[in-house]
Scaffold this active site. Structure first.
Site, PDB file in Angstrom:
ATOM      1  N   HIS A 178     -12.572  -3.518   3.186  1.00  0.00           N
ATOM      2  CA  HIS A 178     -11.000  -3.888   3.511  1.00  0.00           C
ATOM      3  C   HIS A 178     -10.577  -3.335   4.892  1.00  0.00           C
ATOM      4  O   HIS A 178     -10.283  -4.019   5.531  1.00  0.00           O
ATOM      5  CB  HIS A 178     -10.420  -2.877   2.401  1.00  0.00           C
ATOM      6  CG  HIS A 178      -8.797  -2.822   2.310  1.00  0.00           C
ATOM      7  ND1 HIS A 178      -8.113  -2.384   1.089  1.00  0.00           N
ATOM      8  CD2 HIS A 178      -7.983  -3.029   3.453  1.00  0.00           C
ATOM      9  CE1 HIS A 178      -6.920  -2.703   1.590  1.00  0.00           C
ATOM     10  NE2 HIS A 178      -6.583  -2.926   2.772  1.00  0.00           N
TER      11      HIS A 178
ATOM     12  N   HIS B 207      -6.525  -3.323   9.505  1.00  0.00           N
ATOM     13  CA  HIS B 207      -7.664  -4.147   9.159  1.00  0.00           C
ATOM     14  C   HIS B 207      -8.391  -4.509  10.656  1.00  0.00           C
ATOM     15  O   HIS B 207      -8.665  -5.497  10.561  1.00  0.00           O
ATOM     16  CB  HIS B 207      -7.341  -5.474   8.389  1.00  0.00           C
ATOM     17  CG  HIS B 207      -6.664  -5.369   6.931  1.00  0.00           C
ATOM     18  ND1 HIS B 207      -6.228  -6.369   6.332  1.00  0.00           N
ATOM     19  CD2 HIS B 207      -6.408  -3.884   6.324  1.00  0.00           C
ATOM     20  CE1 HIS B 207      -5.845  -6.051   5.069  1.00  0.00           C
ATOM     21  NE2 HIS B 207      -5.934  -4.482   5.094  1.00  0.00           N
TER      22      HIS B 207
ATOM     23  N   HIS C 250      -2.250   2.374   8.459  1.00  0.00           N
ATOM     24  CA  HIS C 250      -3.338   1.652   7.906  1.00  0.00           C
ATOM     25  C   HIS C 250      -3.552   0.284   8.598  1.00  0.00           C
ATOM     26  O   HIS C 250      -2.853  -0.509   9.020  1.00  0.00           O
ATOM     27  CB  HIS C 250      -3.146   1.365   6.094  1.00  0.00           C
ATOM     28  CG  HIS C 250      -3.978   0.371   5.557  1.00  0.00           C
ATOM     29  ND1 HIS C 250      -5.317   0.611   5.226  1.00  0.00           N
ATOM     30  CD2 HIS C 250      -3.569  -0.972   5.101  1.00  0.00           C
ATOM     31  CE1 HIS C 250      -5.641  -0.752   4.893  1.00  0.00           C
ATOM     32  NE2 HIS C 250      -4.701  -1.389   4.430  1.00  0.00           N
TER      33      HIS C 250
ATOM     34  N   GLU D 253       0.864  -1.304  -0.045  1.00  0.00           N
ATOM     35  CA  GLU D 253      -0.055   0.124  -0.078  1.00  0.00           C
ATOM     36  C   GLU D 253       0.956   1.346  -0.137  1.00  0.00           C
ATOM     37  O   GLU D 253       0.273   2.158   0.391  1.00  0.00           O
ATOM     38  CB  GLU D 253      -1.008  -0.034   1.440  1.00  0.00           C
ATOM     39  CG  GLU D 253      -2.059  -0.903   1.085  1.00  0.00           C
ATOM     40  CD  GLU D 253      -2.861  -0.772   0.070  1.00  0.00           C
ATOM     41  OE1 GLU D 253      -2.881  -0.172  -0.655  1.00  0.00           O
ATOM     42  OE2 GLU D 253      -4.070  -1.714   0.143  1.00  0.00           O
TER      43      GLU D 253
HETATM   44 ZN   LIG Z   1      -5.001  -3.196   4.028  1.00  0.00          ZN
END
Ligand SMILES: [Zn+2]
Length: 215
Positions: free
Chosen positions: A158, A97, A95, A76
């Site tokens: 996501h 999850h 970032h 990413e």
């Molecule tokens: Zn991700």
């Protein structure tokens, strides 16, 4: 902007990555963390975990989007690079999850303004960008756009991304969004919660000193 040496910045990134793991926001290799450094950024490597990340495998990506041969930045990295380009006062990005963010993001709808803490991200909701393949230009573009007016957003099917002026602010943002999503899901057990009104939001933003969205 991080003020120390590159060695200190690498150590800071490793510390931050481990903190995100310890907070339970990242499991296995699902999240990534970056820090603006010099003209570019330092970012966690692809496949990193709390056990394997080290000052040596953190990757520096320059302003021309290049890195040293043989290094492997997070898939990413484009998302991180675009957020820094779109937001001059952002110095760190997280970032994740994380469980409750993913649960809400899989409905591809914003986290609504059901609680005043939703407002700390700069508006009266937390937007959710549409699903796109991980690592894609489109996903990077949409997240960077959403983060122009908010300090965090959800990502459809996501996860979530949070930005901050400092690493601590970005980590706290990611954690606060996870907490807010958890509260929302618990509240839904009794049906759709009442949302704050326009006037109530105006009062909230006045109270915290926001003169407009994204401040
Ligand atoms: Zn991700």
């Amino acid at each position: 902007m991080f003020k120390g040496s590159e060695k200190e910045a690498r150590a800071e990134l490793v510390r931050a990555y481990k903190e995100v793991v310890d907070l339970g926001l990242t499991e296995l290799s699902s999240g990534n963390v970056s820090l603006r450094f010099g003209e570019g950024m330092l970012i966690s490597p692809t496949g990193a975990s709390g056990d394997t990340i080290s000052e040596d495998n953190v990757v520096y990506i320059g302003p021309d989007d290049s890195w040293e041969a043989g290094q492997k930045p997070s898939s990413e990295w484009q998302l991180h690079a675009r957020v820094y380009r779109g937001s001059g006062d952002t110095n760190a990005i997280v970032h994740t999850h994380s469980d409750y963010c993913v649960a809400v993001a899989c409905h591809c709808k914003p986290l609504p303004g059901f609680h005043y803490m939703v407002g700390i991200f700069g508006g009266d909701d937390v937007p959710c960008v549409p699903y796109n393949t991980f690592g894609s230009d489109e996903l990077a573009r949409d997240v960077a756009e959403a983060l122009q007016t908010r300090s965090a957003c959800l990502m459809g099917n996501h996860g979530a991304t949070a930005r901050g002026r400092t690493m601590d602010a970005a980590i706290k943002g990611a954690l606060r969004l996870e907490i807010s999503c958890r509260h929302y899901i618990h509240s839904l057990a009794m049906g759709e919660p009442r949302l704050l009104t326009k006037d109530e939001w105006a009062g909230f933003h006045r109270r915290i000193g926001n003169t407009g969205y994204g401040k």
